[in-house]
Design a protein around this motif. Structure first.
Motif, short mmCIF file in Angstrom:
data_model
loop_
_atom_site.label_atom_id
_atom_site.label_comp_id
_atom_site.label_asym_id
_atom_site.label_seq_id
_atom_site.Cartn_x
_atom_site.Cartn_y
_atom_site.Cartn_z
N ILE A 92 48.77 37.01 40.95
CA ILE A 92 49.34 37.49 42.18
C ILE A 92 49.97 36.06 42.77
O ILE A 92 49.08 35.14 42.76
CB ILE A 92 48.79 38.31 43.29
N ASP A 93 51.08 36.01 43.14
CA ASP A 93 51.74 34.67 43.84
C ASP A 93 52.72 35.14 44.80
O ASP A 93 53.56 36.20 44.52
CB ASP A 93 52.37 33.77 42.78
N LEU A 94 52.91 34.40 45.74
CA LEU A 94 53.78 34.55 46.71
C LEU A 94 55.30 34.51 46.59
O LEU A 94 56.27 34.92 47.06
CB LEU A 94 53.48 33.59 48.13
N THR A 95 55.41 33.31 45.75
CA THR A 95 56.87 32.81 45.27
C THR A 95 57.33 33.71 44.18
O THR A 95 56.84 33.66 43.26
CB THR A 95 56.71 31.29 44.81
N GLN A 96 58.50 34.49 44.26
CA GLN A 96 58.97 35.27 43.28
C GLN A 96 59.47 34.69 41.89
O GLN A 96 59.49 35.03 40.91
CB GLN A 96 60.32 36.20 44.15
N GLU A 97 60.09 33.33 42.22
CA GLU A 97 60.43 32.70 41.02
C GLU A 97 59.24 32.30 40.05
O GLU A 97 59.42 32.38 38.94
CB GLU A 97 61.21 31.52 41.46
N PHE A 98 58.30 31.90 40.93
CA PHE A 98 56.86 31.68 39.88
C PHE A 98 56.58 32.77 39.12
O PHE A 98 56.33 32.91 37.80
CB PHE A 98 56.00 31.11 40.94
N VAL A 99 56.62 33.99 39.88
CA VAL A 99 56.07 35.38 39.21
C VAL A 99 56.87 35.75 37.97
O VAL A 99 56.83 35.95 36.78
CB VAL A 99 56.19 36.45 40.30
N ASP A 100 58.34 35.67 38.23
CA ASP A 100 59.22 35.74 37.36
C ASP A 100 59.09 34.95 35.95
O ASP A 100 59.46 35.29 34.75
CB ASP A 100 60.80 35.63 37.70
N THR A 101 59.18 33.70 36.32
CA THR A 101 58.89 32.35 35.23
C THR A 101 57.60 32.84 34.56
O THR A 101 57.54 32.56 33.40
CB THR A 101 58.93 31.08 35.88
N ALA A 102 56.68 33.08 35.11
CA ALA A 102 55.34 33.46 34.71
C ALA A 102 55.43 34.43 33.66
O ALA A 102 54.85 34.43 32.60
CB ALA A 102 54.14 33.52 35.53
N GLN A 103 56.03 35.59 34.06
CA GLN A 103 56.20 36.66 33.15
C GLN A 103 56.81 36.35 31.89
O GLN A 103 56.42 36.79 31.10
CB GLN A 103 56.88 37.96 33.84
N ALA A 104 58.04 35.33 31.99
CA ALA A 104 58.83 35.16 31.06
C ALA A 104 57.93 34.35 29.97
O ALA A 104 57.82 34.69 28.71
CB ALA A 104 59.94 34.20 31.33
N LEU A 105 57.10 33.17 30.68
CA LEU A 105 56.34 32.44 29.66
C LEU A 105 55.13 33.26 28.93
O LEU A 105 54.79 33.09 27.91
CB LEU A 105 55.69 31.25 30.41
N THR A 106 54.69 34.21 29.81
CA THR A 106 53.78 34.99 29.15
C THR A 106 54.15 36.03 27.93
O THR A 106 53.59 36.00 26.75
CB THR A 106 53.17 36.23 30.26
N GLU A 107 55.55 36.28 28.11
CA GLU A 107 55.89 37.14 26.92
C GLU A 107 56.23 36.24 25.86
O GLU A 107 55.98 36.48 24.60
CB GLU A 107 57.29 37.63 27.27
N TRP A 108 56.71 34.82 26.00
CA TRP A 108 57.01 33.85 24.85
C TRP A 108 55.47 33.70 24.16
O TRP A 108 55.55 33.44 23.00
CB TRP A 108 57.24 32.77 25.71
N THR A 109 54.54 33.86 24.96
CA THR A 109 53.28 33.37 24.22
C THR A 109 52.52 34.89 23.65
O THR A 109 51.38 34.51 23.12
CB THR A 109 52.17 32.83 25.17
N GLY A 110 53.11 35.97 23.99
CA GLY A 110 52.80 37.05 23.23
C GLY A 110 51.43 37.74 24.01
O GLY A 110 50.60 38.36 23.32
N LEU A 111 51.11 37.19 25.16
CA LEU A 111 49.95 37.84 26.05
C LEU A 111 50.43 38.66 27.33
O LEU A 111 49.35 39.16 27.89
CB LEU A 111 49.50 36.65 26.64
N GLU A 112 51.54 39.33 27.07
CA GLU A 112 51.79 40.33 27.98
C GLU A 112 51.14 41.66 28.06
O GLU A 112 50.81 42.13 29.29
CB GLU A 112 53.40 40.56 28.01
#
Length: 277
Positions: A92-112
């Protein structure tokens, strides 16, 4: 007192995913990407991956655990935990851009499938009581004035006997902090506190302190290694924290190093366990 809008703005550089994508392209990284390859940009704390490894090892996590990452940022530690322990991580994070970016990076690594990411305040967790086996916080408390409220909220969602590990920059000496630093552009965004303050907040919330580790010497060596690498390099690497901190990266890092070397602040770990009764 810190204000959530101001703090979120400090951590929202804009077009972050585009910059990281460009860095990956320069390194010929395409999905699926090894999570370790992203560590230079998604481990936003003193020591980076070198600090994350021993910090997480102390938690003793397994694939059966549900783990809470408080202030997950770009999700580097969460992906490290998921990839290396098999645990299910909620970040959980306060900054929406961090959460959105983290989601994309997680998908790139196949860990979603192993990581859930939420935008919100860690002072008001959207989680049911007693559902988490462990929680950790890495370089987040410096923006949260209400340490007792934070500890109580973490205690609420942890199971009895659950562990809570903190790795924060803490106030250990006197004198004014030089700003900007990585976690705050000004004093109004900073909520530094002493290790004693953290320990008191944890104890009041029902935790038993199990360990405290001063990482000052580790930090000084880490800063020296970074300086040596920068002198040898012809420019910034394709992936690095400059993509997150922007044009003021050099100033923020220089001020943080000065604050540590002057004895005003230090990176400290505190490990605690929720009392069973």
């Amino acid at each position: 007192m810190t204000h959530t809008d101001s703090v979120a703005e400090h951590y929202a550089p804009g077009a972050l995913l585009k910059r990281i994508s460009g860095g990956c392209a320069a390194l010929n990284l395409t999905p699926p990407i090894d999570p370790d390859a992203l560590a230079p940009v998604d481990e936003f704390h003193i020591g980076g991956r070198f600090a994350t490894v021993p910090f997480m090892a102390a938690l003793g996590l397994t694939s059966k655990d549900r783990v809470l990452d408080l202030g997950c940022g770009l999700g580097g530690p969460a992906r490290y935990v998921a990839a290396n322990t098999g645990a299910q991580v909620t970040g959980i994070d306060l900054t929406q851009e961090f959460v959105d970016t983290a989601q994309a990076l997680t998908e790139w690594t196949g860990l979603e499938g192993r990581i859930d990411l939420i935008q919100g305040s860690i002072l008001d967790l959207p989680l049911e009581a007693g559902t988490m086996d462990a929680a950790y916080m890495i370089h987040v408390g410096m923006n949260i004035a209400d340490k007792t409220g934070l500890a109580r909220e973490v205690a609420r969602v942890l199971k009895p006997g659950g562990v809570f590990a903190i790795y924060d920059v803490m106030q250990v000496g006197t004198g004014d902090i030089t700003f900007p630093v990585p976690w705050a552009s000004s004093a109004e965004q900073s909520a530094l506190a002493s290790p004693d303050h953290y320990r008191s907040a944890l104890t009041e919330a029902g935790f038993e302190i199990t360990q405290q580790i001063d990482r000052t010497d580790f930090a000084k060596q880490f800063f020296a290694d970074i300086a040596a690498a920068q002198r040898a390099a012809k420019g910034p690497p394709p992936l690095g924290l400059h993509l997150v901190m922007g044009d003021t990266t050099a100033t923020k890092l220089r001020n943080m190093v000065d604050n540590v070397r002057s004895g005003r602040i230090s990176p400290i770990e505190i490990h605690a366990r929720k009392r069973s009764a």
